[in-house]
Structure formats: C-alpha cells, structure tokens
Motif scaffolding. Structure first.
Motif, PDB file in Angstrom:
ATOM      1  N   GLY A 105       4.167 -65.912  23.292  1.00  0.00           N
ATOM      2  CA  GLY A 105       2.982 -66.771  23.492  1.00  0.00           C
ATOM      3  C   GLY A 105       2.681 -67.605  22.265  1.00  0.00           C
ATOM      4  O   GLY A 105       2.016 -68.635  22.367  1.00  0.00           O
ATOM      5  N   ALA A 106       3.180 -67.183  21.111  1.00  0.00           N
ATOM      6  CA  ALA A 106       2.922 -67.905  19.858  1.00  0.00           C
ATOM      7  C   ALA A 106       3.898 -69.064  19.652  1.00  0.00           C
ATOM      8  O   ALA A 106       3.747 -69.849  18.727  1.00  0.00           O
ATOM      9  N   SER A 107       4.889 -69.182  20.531  1.00  0.00           N
ATOM     10  CA  SER A 107       5.941 -70.183  20.294  1.00  0.00           C
ATOM     11  C   SER A 107       5.462 -71.607  20.561  1.00  0.00           C
ATOM     12  O   SER A 107       4.784 -71.890  21.547  1.00  0.00           O
ATOM     13  N   GLU A 108       5.891 -72.487  19.671  1.00  0.00           N
ATOM     14  CA  GLU A 108       5.579 -73.918  19.840  1.00  0.00           C
ATOM     15  C   GLU A 108       6.279 -74.479  21.086  1.00  0.00           C
ATOM     16  O   GLU A 108       5.881 -75.517  21.597  1.00  0.00           O
ATOM     17  N   LEU A 109       7.326 -73.814  21.525  1.00  0.00           N
ATOM     18  CA  LEU A 109       8.085 -74.316  22.684  1.00  0.00           C
ATOM     19  C   LEU A 109       7.459 -73.920  24.020  1.00  0.00           C
ATOM     20  O   LEU A 109       7.917 -74.355  25.073  1.00  0.00           O
ATOM     21  N   MET A 110       6.408 -73.051  23.974  1.00  0.00           N
ATOM     22  CA  MET A 110       5.854 -72.547  25.235  1.00  0.00           C
ATOM     23  C   MET A 110       5.326 -73.679  26.121  1.00  0.00           C
ATOM     24  O   MET A 110       5.530 -73.665  27.335  1.00  0.00           O
ATOM     25  N   VAL A 111       4.667 -74.662  25.533  1.00  0.00           N
ATOM     26  CA  VAL A 111       4.133 -75.766  26.335  1.00  0.00           C
ATOM     27  C   VAL A 111       5.274 -76.509  27.033  1.00  0.00           C
ATOM     28  O   VAL A 111       5.183 -76.818  28.232  1.00  0.00           O
ATOM     29  N   ASP A 112       6.359 -76.756  26.301  1.00  0.00           N
ATOM     30  CA  ASP A 112       7.509 -77.444  26.912  1.00  0.00           C
ATOM     31  C   ASP A 112       8.072 -76.627  28.077  1.00  0.00           C
ATOM     32  O   ASP A 112       8.431 -77.174  29.120  1.00  0.00           O
ATOM     33  N   LEU A 113       8.148 -75.317  27.876  1.00  0.00           N
ATOM     34  CA  LEU A 113       8.677 -74.442  28.923  1.00  0.00           C
ATOM     35  C   LEU A 113       7.766 -74.497  30.168  1.00  0.00           C
ATOM     36  O   LEU A 113       8.243 -74.586  31.301  1.00  0.00           O
ATOM     37  N   LEU A 114       6.446 -74.477  29.931  1.00  0.00           N
ATOM     38  CA  LEU A 114       5.500 -74.530  31.054  1.00  0.00           C
ATOM     39  C   LEU A 114       5.630 -75.850  31.818  1.00  0.00           C
ATOM     40  O   LEU A 114       5.675 -75.861  33.050  1.00  0.00           O
ATOM     41  N   VAL A 115       5.700 -76.945  31.071  1.00  0.00           N
ATOM     42  CA  VAL A 115       5.804 -78.258  31.721  1.00  0.00           C
ATOM     43  C   VAL A 115       7.084 -78.316  32.544  1.00  0.00           C
ATOM     44  O   VAL A 115       7.086 -78.798  33.679  1.00  0.00           O
ATOM     45  N   SER A 116       8.166 -77.761  32.008  1.00  0.00           N
ATOM     46  CA  SER A 116       9.429 -77.823  32.743  1.00  0.00           C
ATOM     47  C   SER A 116       9.409 -76.889  33.957  1.00  0.00           C
ATOM     48  O   SER A 116      10.023 -77.188  34.980  1.00  0.00           O
ATOM     49  N   SER A 117       8.691 -75.759  33.876  1.00  0.00           N
ATOM     50  CA  SER A 117       8.575 -74.878  35.054  1.00  0.00           C
ATOM     51  C   SER A 117       7.778 -75.555  36.160  1.00  0.00           C
ATOM     52  O   SER A 117       8.080 -75.406  37.347  1.00  0.00           O
ATOM     53  N   ALA A 118       6.743 -76.298  35.766  1.00  0.00           N
ATOM     54  CA  ALA A 118       5.868 -76.949  36.759  1.00  0.00           C
ATOM     55  C   ALA A 118       6.657 -77.920  37.633  1.00  0.00           C
ATOM     56  O   ALA A 118       6.364 -78.094  38.818  1.00  0.00           O
ATOM     57  N   VAL A 119       7.677 -78.527  37.043  1.00  0.00           N
ATOM     58  CA  VAL A 119       8.490 -79.504  37.783  1.00  0.00           C
ATOM     59  C   VAL A 119       9.205 -78.825  38.954  1.00  0.00           C
ATOM     60  O   VAL A 119       9.487 -79.459  39.974  1.00  0.00           O
ATOM     61  N   ASN A 120       9.465 -77.532  38.830  1.00  0.00           N
ATOM     62  CA  ASN A 120      10.192 -76.803  39.878  1.00  0.00           C
ATOM     63  C   ASN A 120       9.277 -76.126  40.896  1.00  0.00           C
ATOM     64  O   ASN A 120       9.710 -75.232  41.625  1.00  0.00           O
ATOM     65  N   ALA A 121       8.013 -76.554  40.948  1.00  0.00           N
ATOM     66  CA  ALA A 121       7.066 -75.965  41.915  1.00  0.00           C
ATOM     67  C   ALA A 121       7.479 -76.305  43.339  1.00  0.00           C
ATOM     68  O   ALA A 121       8.011 -77.376  43.604  1.00  0.00           O
ATOM     69  N   LYS A 122       7.234 -75.333  44.245  1.00  0.00           N
ATOM     70  CA  LYS A 122       7.554 -75.548  45.677  1.00  0.00           C
ATOM     71  C   LYS A 122       6.335 -75.224  46.524  1.00  0.00           C
ATOM     72  O   LYS A 122       5.631 -74.273  46.241  1.00  0.00           O
TER      73      LYS A 122
END
Lengths: 122, 122
Positions: A105-122
C-alpha cells in the motif's frame, strides 16, 4: 547470495495461498537477475511460516534476505508481527542480513496499478 | 459522467480506513482526466459502505461506475460478496452502468510493484 521472501498473511482457503506461491514464481521468473532465490512464506494459517521460509533461504545459500510483505494496509501485522519475527530470526542468524521492504500500500506504483486494473472492468 | 469507486474490506482500525480514503484522493489527482468522480467505500466495518458509495457517485452525476476492489486475493469477498452487492445496486439503478474491475492480485503490474518495493527494504 540474495534472496527475496514474499510474505502473505495466509488463509484457510488453499486457493488464496496457492495464488501467493504462484505470484512468487512469477516474481522469480521476472527478477532472477537481481535475486538468486525467490520464495514465499506466510504469517499464519498456511505453510511455510516466515521463520521456516527464512531457514529455507539460508539453507539454499542466502547471505542477504529481503522480506517483502504482501499486505495492503499498515496494520499490526506489518508494523509489529512481521518485524518481531524478523528480529528473532536475525538474532538466530547474526551473519545473515535480513531486511524488511515496505508493504504494498505504500508503493508509489499503486495508483498506476489501480488505474490499469480499472481499464479491465467488466 | 464516469466514476471510479475504490472498494476496500474495511477495518476496525481507523488508520487503515484512512489510508484507503487517502489512496482514493491520490487516485483522483492522478486520473481526473479519465474519471469525473473518484471515491472510496468499504465492504464492511467502516463508512461508507459500498451501496452508499454507489449512491454518492450517482448523486454526483455518475452514469457509469467502475468498482475497483482493493483486495489482493481472489476470495469470497471478491467473487461473491462484492458482485452480489453490485447486482443489487444495478437492479435499483438500471440506467447506471456499474462494472467490476479485477482485484489487485490479478494485475500484470503486481510483479513490477513488488520488485520496486523490494528496492526500498531496510
């Protein structure tokens, strides 16, 4: 030799634990140049537990071990339980450099990971 | 208008919940161009709960909502509880497009995030 030990909470549900083991395998394939040994271990409820994971790394020749907590929040497990276990293991193996990475949760990359997961929403 | 609803489990520990709210704020700052509304909600134990979070998005004008599970493992919460809640909300708001993103553990970026966290070990 450098080791990376991915540490998850552990679940009564085998599939959740298997996912962690599989993730450690992916990690091994992806960062084999940086780490000679990549393994997984659990805080509780599943094998292997953290001290055994550390022992396995040392048996395999590790002289430095990074413990990487697969946890999202900065709770008691991240700030007390895992550091306490590492302190005990460090006392037992004073010649091995055991260090603790920040939780996910402390990672600076977490936001990028979340944004990229959102793209795969169904 | 498009909304992103970051959904975490919820904890009795206020700081854990505050971290989720803070992460949603970071997400808002980072993807304001893609999503008009970014909020957080919890499955249990903390305010606001998922149905209320969805209602808030709709009140703010959302016509499509992506629910983004802040969960590492594919457990019951990810595969049953959250989809069930979404189904109920969808039935109540048939004109709103509510979709569900994969949980974090499924992300292709997770290995990169882990490798980058390991670099910050102390």
């Amino acid at each position: 030799m450098k080791a990376l030990l991915l540490v998850a909470h552990g679940s009564r549900r085998k599939q959740s634990n298997d996912e962690v083991v599989a993730l450690a395998e992916k990690l091994k394939n992806s960062c084999g140049e940086q780490y000679d040994i990549v393994k997984s271990a659990f805080l509780e409820l599943a094998d292997v537990l953290i001290p055994e994971g550390i022992e396995q790394c040392i048996s395999d020749g590790a002289t430095s071990i990074i413990v990487l907590p697969y946890f999202l929040n900065s709770g008691r497990h991240v700030f007390e339980d895992i550091p306490n276990i590492i302190n005990i293991c460090t006392a037992q193996h004073p010649n091995i450099d055991i260090s603790l990475a920040p939780h996910l949760g402390a990672s600076e990359l977490m936001v990028d990971l979340l944004v990229s997961s959102a793209v795969n929403a169904k």
